[in-house]
Design a protein around this motif. Sequence first.
Motif, PDB file in Angstrom:
ATOM      1  N   SER A   1       0.643  -1.451  -0.026  1.00  0.00           N
ATOM      2  CA  SER A   1      -0.547  -0.016   0.092  1.00  0.00           C
ATOM      3  C   SER A   1       0.695   1.048   0.034  1.00  0.00           C
ATOM      4  CB  SER A   1      -1.169  -0.285   0.897  1.00  0.00           C
ATOM      5  OG  SER A   1       0.221   0.335   2.060  1.00  0.00           O
ATOM      6  N   PRO A   2       0.347   2.101  -0.458  1.00  0.00           N
ATOM      7  CA  PRO A   2       1.206   3.060  -0.531  1.00  0.00           C
ATOM      8  C   PRO A   2       1.900   3.466   0.661  1.00  0.00           C
ATOM      9  CG  PRO A   2      -0.822   4.185  -2.011  1.00  0.00           C
ATOM     10  CD  PRO A   2      -0.362   2.468  -1.375  1.00  0.00           C
ATOM     11  N   ARG A   3       0.819   4.065   1.503  1.00  0.00           N
ATOM     12  CA  ARG A   3       1.530   4.101   2.836  1.00  0.00           C
ATOM     13  C   ARG A   3       2.589   4.068   3.585  1.00  0.00           C
ATOM     14  NH1 ARG A   3      -2.967   3.113   7.290  1.00  0.00           N
ATOM     15  NH2 ARG A   3      -4.001   1.941   6.142  1.00  0.00           N
TER      16      ARG A   3
ATOM     17  N   LYS B   1       4.407   2.384   1.326  1.00  0.00           N
ATOM     18  CA  LYS B   1       5.869   2.994   0.066  1.00  0.00           C
ATOM     19  C   LYS B   1       6.093   4.196   0.758  1.00  0.00           C
ATOM     20  CE  LYS B   1       6.332   1.961  -4.070  1.00  0.00           C
ATOM     21  NZ  LYS B   1       6.253   1.451  -5.214  1.00  0.00           N
ATOM     22  N   LYS B   2       5.348   5.350   1.194  1.00  0.00           N
ATOM     23  CA  LYS B   2       6.163   6.380   2.252  1.00  0.00           C
ATOM     24  C   LYS B   2       7.309   5.868   3.051  1.00  0.00           C
ATOM     25  CE  LYS B   2       4.572   9.873   4.928  1.00  0.00           C
ATOM     26  NZ  LYS B   2       5.653  10.703   4.508  1.00  0.00           N
TER      27      LYS B   2
ATOM     28  N   GLY C   1       9.787   4.812   1.323  1.00  0.00           N
ATOM     29  CA  GLY C   1      10.777   5.815   0.486  1.00  0.00           C
ATOM     30  C   GLY C   1      11.621   6.939   1.784  1.00  0.00           C
ATOM     31  N   ASP C   2      10.681   7.337   2.319  1.00  0.00           N
ATOM     32  CA  ASP C   2      11.085   8.124   3.927  1.00  0.00           C
ATOM     33  C   ASP C   2      12.403   8.135   4.361  1.00  0.00           C
ATOM     34  OD1 ASP C   2       7.989   9.099   5.403  1.00  0.00           O
ATOM     35  OD2 ASP C   2       8.861   9.805   3.295  1.00  0.00           O
TER      36      ASP C   2
ATOM     37  N   ALA D   1      15.362   8.401   1.148  1.00  0.00           N
ATOM     38  CA  ALA D   1      15.335   9.674   1.505  1.00  0.00           C
ATOM     39  C   ALA D   1      16.501   9.952   1.619  1.00  0.00           C
ATOM     40  CB  ALA D   1      14.277  10.347   1.492  1.00  0.00           C
TER      41      ALA D   1
ATOM     42  N   LEU E   1      -1.299  14.631   4.557  1.00  0.00           N
ATOM     43  CA  LEU E   1      -2.083  12.791   5.105  1.00  0.00           C
ATOM     44  C   LEU E   1      -3.458  13.645   5.901  1.00  0.00           C
ATOM     45  CD1 LEU E   1       1.453  11.536   5.861  1.00  0.00           C
ATOM     46  CD2 LEU E   1      -0.474  10.641   3.967  1.00  0.00           C
TER      47      LEU E   1
ATOM     48  N   GLN F   1      -2.716   6.254  12.185  1.00  0.00           N
ATOM     49  CA  GLN F   1      -2.755   6.120  10.830  1.00  0.00           C
ATOM     50  C   GLN F   1      -1.027   6.829  10.831  1.00  0.00           C
ATOM     51  OE1 GLN F   1      -5.800   6.544   8.617  1.00  0.00           O
ATOM     52  NE2 GLN F   1      -5.885   4.878   7.829  1.00  0.00           N
TER      53      GLN F   1
END
Lengths: 244, 789
Positions: free
Chosen positions: B2-4, B6-7, B10-11, B14, B296, B305
């Motif tokens: 889920s995008p959550r 993945k974020k 990704g953080d 980064a 968000l 969340q």
Amino acid sequence: MPAPTASAAAPLIRLRDITKSYPGAAAPFTALDGISLDVAHGEFVAVVGESGSGKSTLLSLVAGIDRPSTGELQVGDTAVHALPESQMAAWRGGAVGIVFQFFQLIPTLSASENVMLPMDLCDKWPARERRERAMALLQQVGVLDQADKLPSRLSGGQQQRVAIARALANDPTLLLADEPTGNLDSKTSAAVLELFAELVRGGRTLLLVTHAPSAIAHASRAITLADGRVASDTRSTVRAMAHA
Amino acid sequence: MSPRWKKAIGDLRAHRGRTLLAMVAIALGLAAAGTVLDTWALVRVATRDGYLASDPAAATLRFDSIPAPLRAAVLDAVRGVPGVRAAESRRTTTARVQMNGAVLTAFLFTSDDLAGQRIGRLRSDLGAWPPGDGEFVIEHSSLDFSGAAVGEPVRLTAGDGPTVELMMSGVARDVGLAPGWMEHVVYGFVPRSTLRALGISDADDEVRLVVEDGTLDREGVRRIATAARGAAESAGVRVGSVDVPEPGEHVHAAQMDSLLYTQGAFGVLALFLAAFLVVNLIAAMLAGQVREIGVLKAIGGRTTQIASLYLAVAAMLGAASAAVAVPIAMLAGERYAALKADLLNFDLTGHTLPLWVPALQVAVGILLPVLASIPTVRRACRVPVGEALRDVGIHDEARVPAVLHRVSGVSRPVLLSLRNAFRKRQRMVLTLLALSTAGAVFLGALGLRRGVLGATDLLFAAQRFDFGLRLAAPQSPDSLSAIVREVQGVEAAEVWTGATATLARTDGTFGSGFPVQAPPASTTLLVPPMREGRWLRAEDSLSLVIGRGLLREDPTLRVGGTLRLLIAGHTDEWTIVGIAETGTGPAAFATREAIMARTGEGATTVIVRSALRGDGAQLELIQRMRQALLANAMPVASSVRVAEQRRSIEDHLLMVVDFLSVMGWLMLVVGALGLASTMAIGVLERTREIGVLRAIGARDGAILAIVQAEGLTIGLLSWAIALPLSVPMSLALGAAFGRIMLPVPVRIIPDGTAVLAWLALVLVVSVGASAWPAWRAMRVPAARALSYE
């Protein structure tokens, strides 16, 4: 400006005596001072005014991002001013789509993933349908071919379209846009505004904060704020003219 | 995915550099604590399956002699005592062994049935078992020390008996013995026929027993052992001493546990410091994502969340670190456990780590960063949506101490560095905590090392002699004195005796045996520093000077008090006249005449100060003395050189100090990582500021200097804080060392050398940790920096 399509049914947004004050260094600053107005279903309302007139504050209150100091605010069947904080985010995710001036896409997610994010947070759609829905929304806004790109690889206009698709993710009836063309060139701005008009024609209600004349031209109604008060409301003017 | 989530991933990606720093720090802390835990668990398993499985003796009765005709009656009497499950007898013979070109002291164990021994079961490691006629089986822990190999000949001599040549036919293991290499003794097993060939009688001198009730404490076992003593004596033999160890505990177990617990404490401390780095990383990440959190929330994300996203980041960090650290800890733990097992004479082969041990480490690795991050994440996620959306990106909340606004006389760039260091107080505090704690441990360990060396100096300053010769049989003191004084190279010599004493308690039970050294009262070769009271006098008869080790066994002992001692079958009341600063083991001193009156025997030891210096010259002197004594029918059983003893004790003690010091170095690395992380985050946050500096003319060198100076500021602050912090740390280390080995006079206030050494270290760490962030700062182009949010 196209003729207003205000319906005689109950308004979607109802503000009564809304005041919003912020604490200041010397004295409290009043951003909104006793605002009362209604927005009907299907209206494209431009909220205009100088810097500091309270237009962004008005948008924040309607979105439930901020709370009014006094007054009542109803969106649909929800008394937003009285909604507990714990329920606000969930209400917002389902009822309202927000478009920001600086797009505010999550930089580490692709375009399609940004669009799927609200679906993920609100759990409105089954997981297996989310990507398909996101792709459909991206197609609707005209950037399907950018679906797997990160925001850093998109132009300003493309990013804003993705942001609009994200705002539509949970199929809200109400769209709120705060200076959506403020960061775009004129050609891109025109395209984005036309997209907004199309969405309104499709049945959504749009409250758009702007000071761009081109945006006002697309709207069916313009509310001008000055010093936290409604200085003029073209819906009143049209009504007055109709009854004259 | 889920995008959550993945974020969240990704953080982490980064901020690769900082993420890696935090991961390395957690991995280090987890590996350190995990290594100690793994070691403890493996040794515990080996103790349970090895040592306890051997059915170690619960008590040992030592006799002058159990003649062969009386052996069966004595054993029956002891076995008949209520509570005794089994009893066996054996003989321990002190001998000299020639092997691999050296002459070493040997302890030979003999019984009717070595292979069938049920108490303190022996295990064959290699070759023949049990030893047959003409064979010698060496104990495992003496093998390397002896330098000999299976199949080689060994020559044994006991007392003035003949020399017997045997073949070393195998290696066996007795897990109940203190390792031979540590005691500088060759343990061996021989049949009774070998003892007869050596001229030793068939008499045994030990009965070992085990009790029925395995849950009895030491006092309970003592009561049974006392009854067994009575039973044995009623069978017609005299009991010299009764030894009751702590039930179920190897002789070195307490020391090992203390060392492991202390190291474990430091490992856990390093882990907590590493967790602080995670807090710094998460805080920095959140500071740059305030608006993102607002977005968000604006698109429907609930606080729980969003918070769970960032806590998941912390958990991912922890999991990744655990993936690296846990296998390292298992590997290192295995090696360290093998070292410990060697000290305990255990065998770890075939023992595996229980599954709960690595599972616990994984759980801690994941949960600790999560728990540490909760307050920071909670704070960030509770920022109201409107406020979050109005956030202008990474910005400074410069809360510089007021005093720094009044500093004058320094250039603006230096002032900038000083103030930069204080921009983020929480981060600064956590970084200082990590570095200064490491410094305190470093200084404390240095102080401990000095204390240990000082303690051994003190210990051996009392021994003003070079070696001692233990005689095969007691001799007349006057005859001995006359012989030794004639040997060339002897500067001073005294004739001592000694005995084993057992504390006779009021309830009729006996404590464990301890040695009583008995020099002449006017000795000039043994002058221990007196803690309290006085040394022995010539007129003393039942006067005793006790060592500090005995005081540890029974803290109620005091000068002027009395204690009942069983020595050579006589129970007398002795008066304590002094307490001496001696080593770790329980020991006491009495006059030679007093002990000889109790044993009814002559002197047993010759103590010599050599006029000759150098190992070679002293060894030759020892040889000449042996020959002189042998020529007068006074054979020497063994010799001990003080220099060797000192080296061995120092090595042993310093090994423990080094183990503790390793933890200090570990924490220093974690502290350095913390500083590097802090500097990297700080540079990132000031990207726009750096752009401004460039725009107004700052060159690469100036930017570099500003960043390095900031790092040095933090480093020097941590150096200053570490100095007072090292005082309680030194006390803690000294106390820990005292529990593990012996109390040493630890230097609480660090001396000049230690302070300078720490300063040098902190300067290197500060410059090193700031180097990469400083280099990155120089690389940022002005235009990009100015538009940075």
